[in-house]
Design a protein around this motif. Sequence first.
Motif, PDB file in Angstrom:
ATOM      1  N   VAL B 145      58.003  29.442  40.346  1.00  0.00           N
ATOM      2  CA  VAL B 145      58.876  28.319  39.966  1.00  0.00           C
ATOM      3  C   VAL B 145      58.360  27.690  38.674  1.00  0.00           C
ATOM      4  O   VAL B 145      59.116  27.471  37.719  1.00  0.00           O
ATOM      5  N   ALA B 146      57.051  27.453  38.655  1.00  0.00           N
ATOM      6  CA  ALA B 146      56.462  26.817  37.475  1.00  0.00           C
ATOM      7  C   ALA B 146      56.610  27.705  36.259  1.00  0.00           C
ATOM      8  O   ALA B 146      56.984  27.259  35.171  1.00  0.00           O
ATOM      9  N   ALA B 147      56.332  29.001  36.463  1.00  0.00           N
ATOM     10  CA  ALA B 147      56.433  29.933  35.344  1.00  0.00           C
ATOM     11  C   ALA B 147      57.857  29.980  34.809  1.00  0.00           C
ATOM     12  O   ALA B 147      58.089  29.997  33.602  1.00  0.00           O
ATOM     13  N   THR B 148      58.819  29.962  35.733  1.00  0.00           N
ATOM     14  CA  THR B 148      60.214  30.009  35.311  1.00  0.00           C
ATOM     15  C   THR B 148      60.618  28.724  34.606  1.00  0.00           C
ATOM     16  O   THR B 148      61.350  28.742  33.627  1.00  0.00           O
ATOM     17  N   LEU B 149      60.117  27.618  35.142  1.00  0.00           N
ATOM     18  CA  LEU B 149      60.418  26.325  34.510  1.00  0.00           C
ATOM     19  C   LEU B 149      59.934  26.305  33.063  1.00  0.00           C
ATOM     20  O   LEU B 149      60.559  25.727  32.190  1.00  0.00           O
ATOM     21  N   PHE B 150      58.819  26.939  32.834  1.00  0.00           N
ATOM     22  CA  PHE B 150      58.280  26.940  31.480  1.00  0.00           C
ATOM     23  C   PHE B 150      58.801  28.112  30.661  1.00  0.00           C
ATOM     24  O   PHE B 150      58.360  28.354  29.552  1.00  0.00           O
ATOM     25  N   GLY B 151      59.725  28.844  31.221  1.00  0.00           N
ATOM     26  CA  GLY B 151      60.333  29.927  30.474  1.00  0.00           C
ATOM     27  C   GLY B 151      59.385  31.066  30.197  1.00  0.00           C
ATOM     28  O   GLY B 151      59.504  31.785  29.218  1.00  0.00           O
ATOM     29  N   THR B 152      58.408  31.236  31.065  1.00  0.00           N
ATOM     30  CA  THR B 152      57.443  32.312  30.831  1.00  0.00           C
ATOM     31  C   THR B 152      57.729  33.484  31.756  1.00  0.00           C
ATOM     32  O   THR B 152      58.487  33.362  32.710  1.00  0.00           O
ATOM     33  N   ILE B 153      57.097  34.575  31.485  1.00  0.00           N
ATOM     34  CA  ILE B 153      57.257  35.714  32.367  1.00  0.00           C
ATOM     35  C   ILE B 153      56.400  35.535  33.601  1.00  0.00           C
ATOM     36  O   ILE B 153      55.453  34.767  33.607  1.00  0.00           O
ATOM     37  N   THR B 154      56.717  36.241  34.657  1.00  0.00           N
ATOM     38  CA  THR B 154      56.047  36.039  35.930  1.00  0.00           C
ATOM     39  C   THR B 154      54.565  36.355  35.869  1.00  0.00           C
ATOM     40  O   THR B 154      53.758  35.734  36.536  1.00  0.00           O
ATOM     41  N   VAL B 155      54.210  37.335  35.073  1.00  0.00           N
ATOM     42  CA  VAL B 155      52.811  37.766  35.068  1.00  0.00           C
ATOM     43  C   VAL B 155      51.922  36.879  34.215  1.00  0.00           C
ATOM     44  O   VAL B 155      50.713  37.037  34.221  1.00  0.00           O
ATOM     45  N   LEU B 156      52.524  35.933  33.521  1.00  0.00           N
ATOM     46  CA  LEU B 156      51.719  35.147  32.575  1.00  0.00           C
ATOM     47  C   LEU B 156      50.529  34.424  33.217  1.00  0.00           C
ATOM     48  O   LEU B 156      49.423  34.470  32.684  1.00  0.00           O
ATOM     49  N   PRO B 157      50.746  33.749  34.376  1.00  0.00           N
ATOM     50  CA  PRO B 157      49.571  33.110  34.983  1.00  0.00           C
ATOM     51  C   PRO B 157      48.452  34.104  35.272  1.00  0.00           C
ATOM     52  O   PRO B 157      47.277  33.801  35.077  1.00  0.00           O
ATOM     53  N   ILE B 158      48.810  35.299  35.719  1.00  0.00           N
ATOM     54  CA  ILE B 158      47.794  36.314  36.002  1.00  0.00           C
ATOM     55  C   ILE B 158      47.123  36.742  34.698  1.00  0.00           C
ATOM     56  O   ILE B 158      45.905  36.888  34.623  1.00  0.00           O
ATOM     57  N   VAL B 159      47.957  36.891  33.669  1.00  0.00           N
ATOM     58  CA  VAL B 159      47.434  37.286  32.365  1.00  0.00           C
ATOM     59  C   VAL B 159      46.424  36.258  31.868  1.00  0.00           C
ATOM     60  O   VAL B 159      45.336  36.604  31.407  1.00  0.00           O
ATOM     61  N   LEU B 160      46.795  34.992  31.995  1.00  0.00           N
ATOM     62  CA  LEU B 160      45.898  33.929  31.531  1.00  0.00           C
ATOM     63  C   LEU B 160      44.591  33.944  32.303  1.00  0.00           C
ATOM     64  O   LEU B 160      43.517  33.768  31.739  1.00  0.00           O
ATOM     65  N   PHE B 161      44.715  34.186  33.608  1.00  0.00           N
ATOM     66  CA  PHE B 161      43.516  34.213  34.441  1.00  0.00           C
ATOM     67  C   PHE B 161      42.614  35.371  34.028  1.00  0.00           C
ATOM     68  O   PHE B 161      41.397  35.220  33.915  1.00  0.00           O
ATOM     69  N   MET B 162      43.237  36.534  33.802  1.00  0.00           N
ATOM     70  CA  MET B 162      42.468  37.703  33.367  1.00  0.00           C
ATOM     71  C   MET B 162      41.793  37.411  32.025  1.00  0.00           C
ATOM     72  O   MET B 162      40.643  37.788  31.799  1.00  0.00           O
ATOM     73  N   THR B 163      42.533  36.743  31.173  1.00  0.00           N
ATOM     74  CA  THR B 163      42.014  36.374  29.857  1.00  0.00           C
ATOM     75  C   THR B 163      40.732  35.582  29.992  1.00  0.00           C
ATOM     76  O   THR B 163      39.743  35.848  29.329  1.00  0.00           O
ATOM     77  N   LEU B 164      40.798  34.621  30.890  1.00  0.00           N
ATOM     78  CA  LEU B 164      39.647  33.747  31.097  1.00  0.00           C
ATOM     79  C   LEU B 164      38.441  34.545  31.568  1.00  0.00           C
ATOM     80  O   LEU B 164      37.325  34.329  31.116  1.00  0.00           O
ATOM     81  N   LEU B 165      38.685  35.484  32.457  1.00  0.00           N
ATOM     82  CA  LEU B 165      37.586  36.294  32.974  1.00  0.00           C
ATOM     83  C   LEU B 165      36.967  37.144  31.877  1.00  0.00           C
ATOM     84  O   LEU B 165      35.755  37.273  31.801  1.00  0.00           O
ATOM     85  N   PHE B 166      37.795  37.696  31.021  1.00  0.00           N
ATOM     86  CA  PHE B 166      37.284  38.529  29.935  1.00  0.00           C
ATOM     87  C   PHE B 166      36.372  37.700  29.024  1.00  0.00           C
ATOM     88  O   PHE B 166      35.272  38.117  28.689  1.00  0.00           O
ATOM     89  N   GLY B 167      36.854  36.538  28.603  1.00  0.00           N
ATOM     90  CA  GLY B 167      36.065  35.669  27.719  1.00  0.00           C
ATOM     91  C   GLY B 167      34.788  35.214  28.376  1.00  0.00           C
ATOM     92  O   GLY B 167      33.726  35.213  27.776  1.00  0.00           O
ATOM     93  N   ASN B 168      34.898  34.860  29.660  1.00  0.00           N
ATOM     94  CA  ASN B 168      33.726  34.414  30.415  1.00  0.00           C
ATOM     95  C   ASN B 168      32.689  35.510  30.517  1.00  0.00           C
ATOM     96  O   ASN B 168      31.490  35.254  30.368  1.00  0.00           O
ATOM     97  N   GLU B 169      33.147  36.710  30.806  1.00  0.00           N
ATOM     98  CA  GLU B 169      32.222  37.830  30.955  1.00  0.00           C
ATOM     99  C   GLU B 169      31.501  38.113  29.643  1.00  0.00           C
ATOM    100  O   GLU B 169      30.319  38.432  29.629  1.00  0.00           O
ATOM    101  N   TYR B 170      32.246  37.973  28.543  1.00  0.00           N
ATOM    102  CA  TYR B 170      31.628  38.206  27.235  1.00  0.00           C
ATOM    103  C   TYR B 170      30.495  37.199  27.002  1.00  0.00           C
ATOM    104  O   TYR B 170      29.387  37.566  26.624  1.00  0.00           O
TER     105      TYR B 170
END
Lengths: 244, 363
Positions: B145-170
């Motif tokens: 619902v939130a993703a749709t409200l913001f006009g984003t694709i469904t996978v975006l929250p997962i993408v952002l989370f993965m992003t965070l993990l990559f940066g953190n691991e680095y």
Amino acid sequence: MSKIVEVQNLYKRYSNGTEAVKNVNFNVRKGEIFGLIGPNGAGKSTTLKIIATLLKPTSGKIMVNNIDVVQNPLEARKQFTYLPESVSAPPRDKVIDLVKYFAELYSVNTGKSVDKMVERALTISRLDEYANKKVSELSKGMLRRLMIGITLMPKPQLIILDEPTSGVDVIESIRIKKILRDVANSGTAIIFSSHNMLEVETLCDRVALMYNGKILKIGSVDEVRGDNHNLEDAFMKMVGDENE
Amino acid sequence: MSEFWEVFKIEARKLISNKRLILFVIASSIAVALFLSFITKTTISVEQEPVRVCANPSLSQVIENAGGTLVESDCEVSISPPGEFYYFIDIYDNTSRISRLEEFASNFINEYYYSSIGITPTTTEKTILIIGDEIHVIDAPPTIVAATLFGTITVLPIVLFMTLLFGNEYIATLITSQRERRILDILSTYPIKRRTIILTKISLGIVFGLFTMLLFIIVSGITLVFVIPHNVVSQAPINIEVTMPTWGVLLSLLNTILAILFTYFATTAIAFRTKDPSETSVSTMIVGSILNFSLIIPFITGSFAIFKYPIASVFIPTLVPIQTALLSLIGNLKMAIGFTLYMFIVTFIMYKVLMREYRKSFE
């Protein structure tokens, strides 16, 4: 000779309650090689870390080139470089890239020429021909020499070395000592720690024998050795007296 | 600033020269994005009109407006703020059987959260969204619902989370390796401010994470458009007209930045204590849980209203803009600011913890 380092009433107690350094006093003169010697746990590394601004003293005063290292650490750091014990480097890095990385960071607030520093590090460590090789291709002794070259490259007033010959073979150890003597002859002061008392005899102008956080004796090698056969014997005698 | 920028450039050059790492990130970004794109299948249906309109709905009114569909497992309903905090409330015997915590949670929902934000019945996969006086019952979980409200694709929250993990691991790998090799000791005796040394590395990690995110989005976009155009279904996209106020957008962005900074600070602080970089991710979660738990204690005793905010979402950064945005949608500026202040405080505390761990690493 004027003093480059002055340590007065230095005291360090760690957060776990360990008293690592107890009322230590000494000074180091320009162009002098000063050795802090003693067994593991004597307080040598802690003393060097405090001078190098890595640790704050519990009490006492340390001046490097008349700059208080506690009050003005950033300015004090321009006067010296420090090499910790058992330092290593990423094995996949090229030697030249590793040296350049350190040189670039050192030049940020000092404005020193990166190219000149890189050239100097490779010349001092005599690893010019290894510049484009990977760090993994260097022997332990060569890597130690490289790190000493990196430490010496900015031409600081003072060089602080923690166990610089630890873990290297005799030939590399002699090479390193020759480098240090050459540097001292050019007017740079060197303060280093070692638990190898015999090698210190051949290198240092003055030594301080440390044990259990305290300096037992300080002076020239001859003065500290006294009537004993060597520094080890002198140390054992003093420790015996201390324990009694 | 010039010192920071100079050190940042040097660290960035070192990162870029690590071709193996760059290749790994590109390859893994493509692989994960392709995988996610193929498995993603979104189905959203929504009642186009509000179920009922009522001002300041109470708990019972909202459940009633949900048409009884919330009651699906015996007599229990699971209610929570979006994505976190699970409160179990017995709707038949509301006072006698619930614990002190549950009772307080019930009051909290009624008094603070429920009256201003939509509730998420997680067990029924429905989201109740309250916008002004309108109650929407949406047949989709809150993240969608939130993703749709913001006009984003469904996978975006997962993408952002993965992003965070990559940066953190680095960051974790960089700090632990430089600390173990004593390189950090040498750098810390250079005439550079200690905070510059650490903050440039963290900034580089964030940039690294953003680079990964960009790759993810690009690859996901290409995959969605050209590779599997029929696999992702949005049968009935949510069609709720909402206008987010400017302050809502700004606070959402600010809270996102703060949450990312908090997570990076926490990871870096832990990296000073561990020899294995992979331990930092787990440890960050543990820190998050401990902090959550410690903040629940005043929540139980009911001493400070600020602790009643949805703090759990701090540790899931993708939810932070959602939380704040939902608050802005219903016009609760006061609570949104309170949440932002809370974020400022915990981020600042974590920065102090990080610098303390940095200093202690030399002992």
